[in-house]
Write a protein that holds these residues in place. Sequence first.
Motif, PDB file in Angstrom:
ATOM      1  N   THR A 118      12.871   8.184   1.152  1.00  0.00           N
ATOM      2  CA  THR A 118      11.950   8.671   0.125  1.00  0.00           C
ATOM      3  C   THR A 118      11.220   7.515  -0.536  1.00  0.00           C
ATOM      4  O   THR A 118      10.002   7.551  -0.716  1.00  0.00           O
ATOM      5  CB  THR A 118      12.715   9.481  -0.948  1.00  0.00           C
ATOM      6  N   LEU A 119      11.982   6.466  -0.873  1.00  0.00           N
ATOM      7  CA  LEU A 119      11.395   5.344  -1.607  1.00  0.00           C
ATOM      8  C   LEU A 119      10.393   4.549  -0.776  1.00  0.00           C
ATOM      9  O   LEU A 119       9.504   3.913  -1.334  1.00  0.00           O
ATOM     10  CB  LEU A 119      12.506   4.412  -2.123  1.00  0.00           C
ATOM     11  N   MET A 120      10.532   4.561   0.554  1.00  0.00           N
ATOM     12  CA  MET A 120       9.593   3.821   1.397  1.00  0.00           C
ATOM     13  C   MET A 120       8.454   4.699   1.915  1.00  0.00           C
ATOM     14  O   MET A 120       7.565   4.222   2.600  1.00  0.00           O
ATOM     15  CB  MET A 120      10.317   3.150   2.570  1.00  0.00           C
ATOM     16  N   GLY A 125     -19.545   1.994   5.528  1.00  0.00           N
ATOM     17  CA  GLY A 125     -20.470   2.014   6.663  1.00  0.00           C
ATOM     18  C   GLY A 125     -20.020   1.159   7.826  1.00  0.00           C
ATOM     19  O   GLY A 125     -20.593   1.231   8.912  1.00  0.00           O
ATOM     20  N   SER A 126     -19.007   0.332   7.630  1.00  0.00           N
ATOM     21  CA  SER A 126     -18.521  -0.524   8.706  1.00  0.00           C
ATOM     22  C   SER A 126     -17.722   0.293   9.708  1.00  0.00           C
ATOM     23  O   SER A 126     -16.992   1.214   9.354  1.00  0.00           O
ATOM     24  CB  SER A 126     -17.634  -1.632   8.106  1.00  0.00           C
ATOM     25  N   SER A 127     -17.854  -0.068  10.972  1.00  0.00           N
ATOM     26  CA  SER A 127     -17.110   0.644  12.024  1.00  0.00           C
ATOM     27  C   SER A 127     -15.613   0.352  11.938  1.00  0.00           C
ATOM     28  O   SER A 127     -14.798   1.104  12.474  1.00  0.00           O
ATOM     29  CB  SER A 127     -17.644   0.240  13.404  1.00  0.00           C
ATOM     30  N   SER A 128     -15.257  -0.729  11.264  1.00  0.00           N
ATOM     31  CA  SER A 128     -13.838  -1.096  11.160  1.00  0.00           C
ATOM     32  C   SER A 128     -13.193  -0.576   9.867  1.00  0.00           C
ATOM     33  O   SER A 128     -12.052  -0.909   9.576  1.00  0.00           O
ATOM     34  CB  SER A 128     -13.688  -2.618  11.230  1.00  0.00           C
ATOM     35  N   PHE A 129     -13.936   0.250   9.112  1.00  0.00           N
ATOM     36  CA  PHE A 129     -13.428   0.730   7.821  1.00  0.00           C
ATOM     37  C   PHE A 129     -12.066   1.418   7.958  1.00  0.00           C
ATOM     38  O   PHE A 129     -11.133   1.107   7.223  1.00  0.00           O
ATOM     39  CB  PHE A 129     -14.429   1.688   7.162  1.00  0.00           C
ATOM     40  N   ARG A 130     -11.980   2.338   8.892  1.00  0.00           N
ATOM     41  CA  ARG A 130     -10.735   3.101   9.046  1.00  0.00           C
ATOM     42  C   ARG A 130      -9.550   2.182   9.396  1.00  0.00           C
ATOM     43  O   ARG A 130      -8.478   2.273   8.800  1.00  0.00           O
ATOM     44  CB  ARG A 130     -10.915   4.186  10.110  1.00  0.00           C
ATOM     45  N   THR A 131      -9.751   1.280  10.345  1.00  0.00           N
ATOM     46  CA  THR A 131      -8.677   0.377  10.779  1.00  0.00           C
ATOM     47  C   THR A 131      -8.242  -0.556   9.658  1.00  0.00           C
ATOM     48  O   THR A 131      -7.043  -0.713   9.387  1.00  0.00           O
ATOM     49  CB  THR A 131      -9.135  -0.458  11.988  1.00  0.00           C
ATOM     50  N   GLU A 132      -9.221  -1.162   8.994  1.00  0.00           N
ATOM     51  CA  GLU A 132      -8.909  -2.126   7.935  1.00  0.00           C
ATOM     52  C   GLU A 132      -8.306  -1.460   6.702  1.00  0.00           C
ATOM     53  O   GLU A 132      -7.419  -2.015   6.062  1.00  0.00           O
ATOM     54  CB  GLU A 132     -10.150  -2.934   7.565  1.00  0.00           C
ATOM     55  N   SER A 133      -8.781  -0.261   6.365  1.00  0.00           N
ATOM     56  CA  SER A 133      -8.228   0.436   5.196  1.00  0.00           C
ATOM     57  C   SER A 133      -6.798   0.893   5.477  1.00  0.00           C
ATOM     58  O   SER A 133      -5.936   0.817   4.599  1.00  0.00           O
ATOM     59  CB  SER A 133      -9.106   1.622   4.784  1.00  0.00           C
ATOM     60  N   THR A 134      -6.532   1.328   6.709  1.00  0.00           N
ATOM     61  CA  THR A 134      -5.168   1.724   7.087  1.00  0.00           C
ATOM     62  C   THR A 134      -4.227   0.531   7.018  1.00  0.00           C
ATOM     63  O   THR A 134      -3.105   0.626   6.507  1.00  0.00           O
ATOM     64  CB  THR A 134      -5.148   2.325   8.509  1.00  0.00           C
ATOM     65  N   SER A 135      -4.699  -0.618   7.513  1.00  0.00           N
ATOM     66  CA  SER A 135      -3.895  -1.838   7.496  1.00  0.00           C
ATOM     67  C   SER A 135      -3.630  -2.306   6.062  1.00  0.00           C
ATOM     68  O   SER A 135      -2.502  -2.679   5.713  1.00  0.00           O
ATOM     69  CB  SER A 135      -4.605  -2.939   8.280  1.00  0.00           C
ATOM     70  N   ALA A 136      -4.663  -2.259   5.221  1.00  0.00           N
ATOM     71  CA  ALA A 136      -4.523  -2.696   3.827  1.00  0.00           C
ATOM     72  C   ALA A 136      -3.581  -1.774   3.067  1.00  0.00           C
ATOM     73  O   ALA A 136      -2.750  -2.241   2.272  1.00  0.00           O
ATOM     74  CB  ALA A 136      -5.891  -2.730   3.143  1.00  0.00           C
ATOM     75  N   LEU A 137      -3.674  -0.492   3.322  1.00  0.00           N
ATOM     76  CA  LEU A 137      -2.793   0.466   2.651  1.00  0.00           C
ATOM     77  C   LEU A 137      -1.344   0.273   3.103  1.00  0.00           C
ATOM     78  O   LEU A 137      -0.421   0.342   2.300  1.00  0.00           O
ATOM     79  CB  LEU A 137      -3.258   1.898   2.929  1.00  0.00           C
ATOM     80  N   SER A 138      -1.168  -0.019   4.381  1.00  0.00           N
ATOM     81  CA  SER A 138       0.174  -0.274   4.912  1.00  0.00           C
ATOM     82  C   SER A 138       0.788  -1.512   4.254  1.00  0.00           C
ATOM     83  O   SER A 138       1.968  -1.515   3.876  1.00  0.00           O
ATOM     84  CB  SER A 138       0.096  -0.454   6.431  1.00  0.00           C
ATOM     85  N   ASP A 139      -0.010  -2.570   4.099  1.00  0.00           N
ATOM     86  CA  ASP A 139       0.461  -3.790   3.423  1.00  0.00           C
ATOM     87  C   ASP A 139       0.810  -3.511   1.963  1.00  0.00           C
ATOM     88  O   ASP A 139       1.797  -4.027   1.436  1.00  0.00           O
ATOM     89  CB  ASP A 139      -0.606  -4.889   3.486  1.00  0.00           C
ATOM     90  N   PHE A 140      -0.021  -2.694   1.310  1.00  0.00           N
ATOM     91  CA  PHE A 140       0.195  -2.322  -0.090  1.00  0.00           C
ATOM     92  C   PHE A 140       1.530  -1.589  -0.246  1.00  0.00           C
ATOM     93  O   PHE A 140       2.338  -1.915  -1.115  1.00  0.00           O
ATOM     94  CB  PHE A 140      -0.966  -1.433  -0.556  1.00  0.00           C
ATOM     95  N   VAL A 141       1.773  -0.610   0.630  1.00  0.00           N
ATOM     96  CA  VAL A 141       3.009   0.176   0.582  1.00  0.00           C
ATOM     97  C   VAL A 141       4.220  -0.735   0.819  1.00  0.00           C
ATOM     98  O   VAL A 141       5.220  -0.645   0.107  1.00  0.00           O
ATOM     99  CB  VAL A 141       2.974   1.331   1.610  1.00  0.00           C
ATOM    100  N   HIS A 142       4.113  -1.635   1.790  1.00  0.00           N
ATOM    101  CA  HIS A 142       5.221  -2.540   2.093  1.00  0.00           C
ATOM    102  C   HIS A 142       5.525  -3.454   0.897  1.00  0.00           C
ATOM    103  O   HIS A 142       6.696  -3.661   0.541  1.00  0.00           O
ATOM    104  CB  HIS A 142       4.892  -3.389   3.323  1.00  0.00           C
ATOM    105  N   GLU A 143       4.485  -3.982   0.277  1.00  0.00           N
ATOM    106  CA  GLU A 143       4.656  -4.872  -0.881  1.00  0.00           C
ATOM    107  C   GLU A 143       5.350  -4.148  -2.037  1.00  0.00           C
ATOM    108  O   GLU A 143       6.277  -4.677  -2.658  1.00  0.00           O
ATOM    109  CB  GLU A 143       3.282  -5.376  -1.337  1.00  0.00           C
ATOM    110  N   LYS A 144       4.918  -2.908  -2.305  1.00  0.00           N
ATOM    111  CA  LYS A 144       5.508  -2.148  -3.410  1.00  0.00           C
ATOM    112  C   LYS A 144       6.931  -1.711  -3.095  1.00  0.00           C
ATOM    113  O   LYS A 144       7.785  -1.663  -3.987  1.00  0.00           O
ATOM    114  CB  LYS A 144       4.634  -0.929  -3.750  1.00  0.00           C
ATOM    115  N   TYR A 145       7.187  -1.405  -1.829  1.00  0.00           N
ATOM    116  CA  TYR A 145       8.554  -1.029  -1.442  1.00  0.00           C
ATOM    117  C   TYR A 145       9.503  -2.211  -1.647  1.00  0.00           C
ATOM    118  O   TYR A 145      10.622  -2.045  -2.132  1.00  0.00           O
ATOM    119  CB  TYR A 145       8.598  -0.551   0.004  1.00  0.00           C
TER     120      TYR A 145
END
Length: 199
Positions: A75-77, A103-123
């Motif tokens: 749950t916490l992770m 508008g960047s073609s890499s928006f989805r990939t980079e935002s997913t990666s950044a969100l994953s890093d954010f979640v890991h840092e907070k966990y």
Amino acid sequence: MNAYIALEKYIVKEEMDFGVGVPVTLDETVAMHESRRKKEVMSYNNWLLINIPGKELFLDVEKSIKEQSDDVLNTLMNRDFICSLFVHEARILLKKLEQNLSGSSSFRTESTSALSDFVHEKYELILNLRSGRDLFNFVNSKCITHDKSKSSALLYSHGIKGCSYDNDTGKRFLLFNAKKDIEPLEFRDAVLQDSIFIT
């Protein structure tokens, strides 16, 4: 898991320093003696045998976060839990990403990666808290109103059923949503010689 509760405490919430909910016991004798009868009235003490969720779904207030059950750690992770707990920071991050990568073609990939890093840092931040009690207090500090019932509801909405703790009566469980998580199995009654009186 079987537990017990005095009849008049059934579905009656209490506020503790690690949540708001209904406390139950694993010891029938405790539930019997927490039951009350009126002074000088030969009435029965009443309590219930109940079924509650398994102990692995409860946050142990004394154990460190790393020692919690796999269910609690999952749950916490969980990304949804992390983003709910750090909602303000998550919104800022997503807004910055949208501004920088719109508008960047890499928006989805980079935002997913950044969100994953954010979640890991907070966990990792959560994982270093000293106890389940500290985790609850941290969750409550993130709540604008510091309302323990709302903090309890947030944990419950992500799968944590309540808190387990010890007091002078033994092992106890505080259920955040007793109406959903207590299943009455059997009504029990008896006259106790040393029962607690209402004066």
